[in-house]
Write a protein that holds these residues in place. Structure first.
Motif, PDB file in Angstrom:
ATOM      1  N   GLN A   1      -6.894 121.682  19.254  1.00 43.79           N
ATOM      2  CA  GLN A   1      -7.382 120.309  19.152  1.00 43.79           C
ATOM      3  C   GLN A   1      -8.548 120.159  18.173  1.00 43.79           C
ATOM      4  OE1 GLN A   1      -8.229 118.971  23.128  1.00 43.79           O
ATOM      5  NE2 GLN A   1      -6.209 119.533  23.881  1.00 43.79           N
ATOM      6  N   LEU A   2      -9.037 121.264  17.648  1.00 44.89           N
ATOM      7  CA  LEU A   2     -10.143 121.205  16.688  1.00 44.89           C
ATOM      8  C   LEU A   2      -9.656 120.629  15.366  1.00 44.89           C
ATOM      9  CD1 LEU A   2     -11.756 124.693  17.403  1.00 44.89           C
ATOM     10  CD2 LEU A   2     -12.637 122.453  18.082  1.00 44.89           C
ATOM     11  N   SER A   3     -10.570 120.010  14.641  1.00 42.55           N
ATOM     12  CA  SER A   3     -10.191 119.423  13.351  1.00 42.55           C
ATOM     13  C   SER A   3      -9.762 120.524  12.377  1.00 42.55           C
ATOM     14  CB  SER A   3     -11.352 118.612  12.773  1.00 42.55           C
ATOM     15  OG  SER A   3     -12.454 119.449  12.531  1.00 42.55           O
ATOM     16  N   ASP A   4      -8.961 120.141  11.392  1.00 45.14           N
ATOM     17  CA  ASP A   4      -8.396 121.111  10.449  1.00 45.14           C
ATOM     18  C   ASP A   4      -9.448 121.910   9.690  1.00 45.14           C
ATOM     19  OD1 ASP A   4      -5.816 120.516  11.137  1.00 45.14           O
ATOM     20  OD2 ASP A   4      -5.501 119.092   9.493  1.00 45.14           O
ATOM     21  N   ASP A   5     -10.625 121.337   9.488  1.00 50.19           N
ATOM     22  CA  ASP A   5     -11.641 122.052   8.716  1.00 50.19           C
ATOM     23  C   ASP A   5     -12.466 123.034   9.548  1.00 50.19           C
ATOM     24  OD1 ASP A   5     -13.017 120.054  10.088  1.00 50.19           O
ATOM     25  OD2 ASP A   5     -14.416 119.687   8.444  1.00 50.19           O
ATOM     26  N   GLU A   6     -12.155 123.136  10.854  1.00 56.12           N
ATOM     27  CA  GLU A   6     -12.886 124.098  11.688  1.00 56.12           C
ATOM     28  C   GLU A   6     -12.040 124.657  12.835  1.00 56.12           C
ATOM     29  OE1 GLU A   6     -15.471 121.101  14.482  1.00 56.12           O
ATOM     30  OE2 GLU A   6     -16.387 121.757  12.616  1.00 56.12           O
ATOM     31  N   ASN A   7     -10.738 124.756  12.622  1.00 57.23           N
ATOM     32  CA  ASN A   7      -9.858 125.236  13.688  1.00 57.23           C
ATOM     33  C   ASN A   7      -9.609 126.744  13.653  1.00 57.23           C
ATOM     34  OD1 ASN A   7      -8.160 125.320  11.515  1.00 57.23           O
ATOM     35  ND2 ASN A   7      -6.609 123.952  12.369  1.00 57.23           N
TER      36      ASN A   7
ATOM     37  N   PRO B   1     -12.038 130.627  13.020  1.00 52.92           N
ATOM     38  CA  PRO B   1     -13.401 131.122  12.800  1.00 52.92           C
ATOM     39  C   PRO B   1     -13.805 131.101  11.322  1.00 52.92           C
ATOM     40  CG  PRO B   1     -12.278 132.516  14.375  1.00 52.92           C
ATOM     41  CD  PRO B   1     -11.248 131.561  13.829  1.00 52.92           C
ATOM     42  N   GLN B   2     -12.890 131.462  10.439  1.00 48.92           N
ATOM     43  CA  GLN B   2     -13.218 131.486   9.014  1.00 48.92           C
ATOM     44  C   GLN B   2     -13.537 130.083   8.494  1.00 48.92           C
ATOM     45  OE1 GLN B   2     -13.421 134.373   6.855  1.00 48.92           O
ATOM     46  NE2 GLN B   2     -14.598 132.794   5.812  1.00 48.92           N
ATOM     47  N   LYS B   3     -12.726 129.102   8.862  1.00 48.21           N
ATOM     48  CA  LYS B   3     -12.978 127.727   8.413  1.00 48.21           C
ATOM     49  C   LYS B   3     -14.312 127.214   8.956  1.00 48.21           C
ATOM     50  CE  LYS B   3      -8.158 126.205   8.006  1.00 48.21           C
ATOM     51  NZ  LYS B   3      -7.151 125.284   8.592  1.00 48.21           N
ATOM     52  N   ARG B   4     -14.603 127.533  10.207  1.00 48.25           N
ATOM     53  CA  ARG B   4     -15.864 127.084  10.814  1.00 48.25           C
ATOM     54  C   ARG B   4     -17.055 127.770  10.145  1.00 48.25           C
ATOM     55  NH1 ARG B   4     -18.864 123.318  12.290  1.00 48.25           N
ATOM     56  NH2 ARG B   4     -20.120 123.662  14.121  1.00 48.25           N
ATOM     57  N   ALA B   5     -16.917 129.053   9.844  1.00 45.94           N
ATOM     58  CA  ALA B   5     -17.990 129.774   9.145  1.00 45.94           C
ATOM     59  C   ALA B   5     -18.184 129.199   7.741  1.00 45.94           C
ATOM     60  CB  ALA B   5     -17.668 131.263   9.083  1.00 45.94           C
TER      61      ALA B   5
END
Length: 182
Positions: free
Chosen positions: A140-146, A148-152
């Motif tokens: 359910q997280l947005s595509d830009d942070e779904n 660990p790498q994207k969130r980092a």
């Protein structure tokens, strides 16, 4: 008298905790009694700490994150948490001033304890956090942070740092002060 080991909180530790936290002598004494019941030897091991986290996150894998949190709380690096470290950690994370919380957050992310946080360290902590998020919630997280790498990547961009540049505690404090001013 003499060599008899006291189960009471020492005056030195009590005075230190009263000075460095918002807790009263009565609160600290009650917590110490409870702490000693749970930890008769006066220390929490890393394994016990992991078990505590596992109770809070029964449907996930909190072990890696628990280890990082434990490392950040174990200020004397002896592999255990004594009552003082436990109370200081509780104070910092729940009721401490913003600066204390930032100091703790920095120590959490500074995995190698070199006084700087690299993007690899950010990724390591975020990966540990993701292991505690159920898969259904991750979806359910947005595509830009779904992941660990994207969130980092997103966090690193927020810090406005180049890929191979680390940040210091001062950088974190300045960013926080800038954000608070808005």
């Amino acid at each position: 008298m003499g060599n008899r080991k006291s189960s009471a909180l020492s005056k030195e530790i009590l005075d230190d905790l009263k000075l460095n936290t918002k807790y009263t002598e009565e609160e600290l004494s009650k917590w110490y009694e409870s702490f000693k019941k749970q930890c008769p030897d006066g220390k929490i091991s890393k394994t016990d700490f992991e078990k505590i986290y596992a109770n809070f996150f029964p449907n996930s894998d909190p072990k890696a994150y628990a280890n990082h949190v434990f490392r950040s709380f174990d200020t004397n690096d002896d592999g255990t948490l004594d009552f003082r470290e436990y109370i200081i950690a509780l104070h910092m994370t729940s009721s401490g001033k913003t600066v204390l919380k930032l100091e703790w957050a920095f120590s959490l992310f500074d995995v190698d304890k070199n006084g700087e946080v690299s993007k690899a360290e950010v990724l390591e902590i975020i990966t540990a956090i993701f292991k505690m998020i159920p898969l259904e919630e991750q979806k359910q997280l947005s595509d830009d942070e779904n992941t660990p790498q994207k969130r980092a990547d997103k966090l690193w961009k927020y810090f406005n740092k180049k890929e191979n540049v680390s940040f210091s505690p001062v950088d974190l404090l300045l960013l926080a002060l800038t954000e608070m001013a808005w």
